[in-house]
Design an enzyme around this catalytic site. Sequence first.
Site, PDB file in Angstrom:
ATOM      1  N   TRP A 105       0.830  -1.209   0.000  1.00 16.26           N
ATOM      2  CA  TRP A 105       0.000   0.000   0.000  1.00 16.26           C
ATOM      3  C   TRP A 105       0.857   1.249   0.000  1.00 16.26           C
ATOM      4  O   TRP A 105       0.533   2.240  -0.653  1.00 16.26           O
ATOM      5  CB  TRP A 105      -0.992  -0.020   1.173  1.00 16.26           C
ATOM      6  CG  TRP A 105      -2.024  -1.068   0.933  1.00 16.26           C
ATOM      7  CD1 TRP A 105      -2.160  -2.240   1.618  1.00 16.26           C
ATOM      8  CD2 TRP A 105      -3.018  -1.094  -0.100  1.00 16.26           C
ATOM      9  NE1 TRP A 105      -3.180  -2.985   1.080  1.00 16.26           N
ATOM     10  CE2 TRP A 105      -3.723  -2.312   0.038  1.00 16.26           C
ATOM     11  CE3 TRP A 105      -3.385  -0.219  -1.108  1.00 16.26           C
ATOM     12  CZ2 TRP A 105      -4.774  -2.668  -0.815  1.00 16.26           C
ATOM     13  CZ3 TRP A 105      -4.432  -0.564  -1.967  1.00 16.26           C
ATOM     14  CH2 TRP A 105      -5.112  -1.767  -1.816  1.00 16.26           C
ATOM     15  N   ASP A 174      -1.275   6.554   6.570  1.00 14.56           N
ATOM     16  CA  ASP A 174      -2.345   5.639   6.158  1.00 14.56           C
ATOM     17  C   ASP A 174      -2.508   4.617   7.281  1.00 14.56           C
ATOM     18  O   ASP A 174      -1.637   3.778   7.500  1.00 14.56           O
ATOM     19  CB  ASP A 174      -1.950   4.957   4.842  1.00 14.56           C
ATOM     20  CG  ASP A 174      -2.986   3.927   4.396  1.00 14.56           C
ATOM     21  OD1 ASP A 174      -3.984   3.731   5.098  1.00 14.56           O
ATOM     22  OD2 ASP A 174      -2.774   3.317   3.325  1.00 14.56           O
ATOM     23  N   LYS A 198     -12.339  -1.929   7.488  1.00 19.43           N
ATOM     24  CA  LYS A 198     -11.620  -2.960   8.251  1.00 19.43           C
ATOM     25  C   LYS A 198     -12.024  -2.866   9.731  1.00 19.43           C
ATOM     26  O   LYS A 198     -12.647  -3.766  10.254  1.00 19.43           O
ATOM     27  CB  LYS A 198     -10.122  -2.813   8.055  1.00 19.43           C
ATOM     28  CG  LYS A 198      -9.740  -3.062   6.581  1.00 19.43           C
ATOM     29  CD  LYS A 198      -8.438  -2.439   6.224  1.00 19.43           C
ATOM     30  CE  LYS A 198      -8.262  -2.236   4.742  1.00 19.43           C
ATOM     31  NZ  LYS A 198      -8.394  -3.418   3.901  1.00 19.43           N
TER      32      LYS A 198
HETATM   33  C1  PLP Z   1      -3.220  -0.043   4.330  1.00 20.02           C
HETATM   34  C2  PLP Z   1      -4.183   0.156   3.195  1.00 20.02           C
HETATM   35  N1  PLP Z   1      -4.151   1.307   2.510  1.00 20.02           N
HETATM   36  C3  PLP Z   1      -5.000   1.542   1.490  1.00 20.02           C
HETATM   37  C4  PLP Z   1      -5.919   0.600   1.094  1.00 20.02           C
HETATM   38  C5  PLP Z   1      -6.849   0.903  -0.044  1.00 20.02           C
HETATM   39  O1  PLP Z   1      -8.083   1.136   0.498  1.00 20.02           O
HETATM   40  P1  PLP Z   1      -9.386   1.393  -0.357  1.00 20.02           P
HETATM   41  O2  PLP Z   1      -9.773   0.071  -0.944  1.00 20.02           O
HETATM   42  O3  PLP Z   1     -10.341   1.898   0.673  1.00 20.02           O
HETATM   43  O4  PLP Z   1      -9.074   2.387  -1.397  1.00 20.02           O
HETATM   44  C6  PLP Z   1      -6.007  -0.618   1.784  1.00 20.02           C
HETATM   45  C7  PLP Z   1      -6.992  -1.635   1.382  1.00 20.02           C
HETATM   46  O5  PLP Z   1      -6.953  -2.771   1.758  1.00 20.02           O
HETATM   47  C8  PLP Z   1      -5.109  -0.838   2.849  1.00 20.02           C
HETATM   48  O6  PLP Z   1      -5.150  -1.988   3.533  1.00 20.02           O
END
Ligand code: PLP
Length: 363
Positions: A105, A174, A198
Amino acid sequence: MAVATKRVFNFSAGPGVLPAPVLEKAQQDLLDWNGCGMSVMELSHRGKDFLQIAERTEADFRALCGIPSNYKVLFLQGGASLQFTMLAKNLLGSGTADYIVTGSWGEKAVQAGALEGNVKTAWSGKEHKFDRVPDLASLDYTPNSSYLHVTTNETIQGVDFLADPSLNQTVVCDMSSCIASRPFDVTKYAMVYAGAQKNLGPAGCTIVILREDLLDRVPSGLPPMLDYKVQAENDSMYNTPPTWSMYMCGLVFRHWIDFGGLEAVAKNNEVKAKVIYDAIDNSSGFYRGHAQKEARSLMNIAFTLADDSLTDKFVSEAKAEGMMELKGHRSVGGCRASTYNAFPIEGCRVLADFMSTFRQKNG
Ligand SMILES: Cc1ncc(COP(=O)(O)O)c(C=O)c1O
């Protein structure tokens, strides 16, 4: 006719398991919220009923996470993925931003940032297959960088800093997969963001916690939906907000406040994760944890089987026993057990027992 409800152990990395009492409350309220004769999904977002829900949701989130009054809380859409772009559009300016890349991510965040201006990867764990986190205090950063981006918990690799950074930097974080899983000190961050799906509620809502002075940096001329200032000035209601998701998040916040707050949540999560990590560590190498021990996530437990040809069998036999979504992300392989706040300890014990039995049969 009423249908008997069968709940499985849902190890999904997201959308993840929600507290059963929250789902039951939502079910009760589904057709008629608070005697108003309408579902929350049918309420005008400008009407007093929904405004009351929105206010309570924000107040409970602030109370649960201890958010000081000089931070805005925004309820946006587009997921954490849109934040990768939005935070760079708003905060990068003509300077350079540093990114710490501890997993998939973080990689996506820096790639999205690069489309908006100058970004630099200040540290990456890629050569170690993202199995560790760096000591943030010992790294070299760009002088006067626009911000430093970190991903507290990498959902795919299951690595977590496990502590708030203490840095003289504008830290943007994040926190999608570990927010509200333990107490955190908001003042260590300039901005925190997280997709809801989550630990906070259902998909559809992305929460941004933003220190107010950052709004001074927002350049003029951004598309209004991507402009933190516009979103803050309109209390996240520049357009129709994700009303149902916000309502559900509100129920989740209240649930964890009643549970005893984030200290109690953290204790519960530690016990849960230990049950599964112990099953890995006591398997004489049959199972191997992906993350180094000091960076082990309490939310996403990524592990492989020493004999990878057994992985599919493991996942399908677990599924037959009511343990769902244990297959690891394709980029890491193996298995992943996500044990978000609402995941029950019994599920961790059932998995640990299954791991032991599977090892005896196949080891
Ligand atoms: C740490 C992290 N950042 C970003 C995301 C992306 O999230 P979204 O699907 O809400 O765009 C996720 C999705 O699993 C994630 O686990």
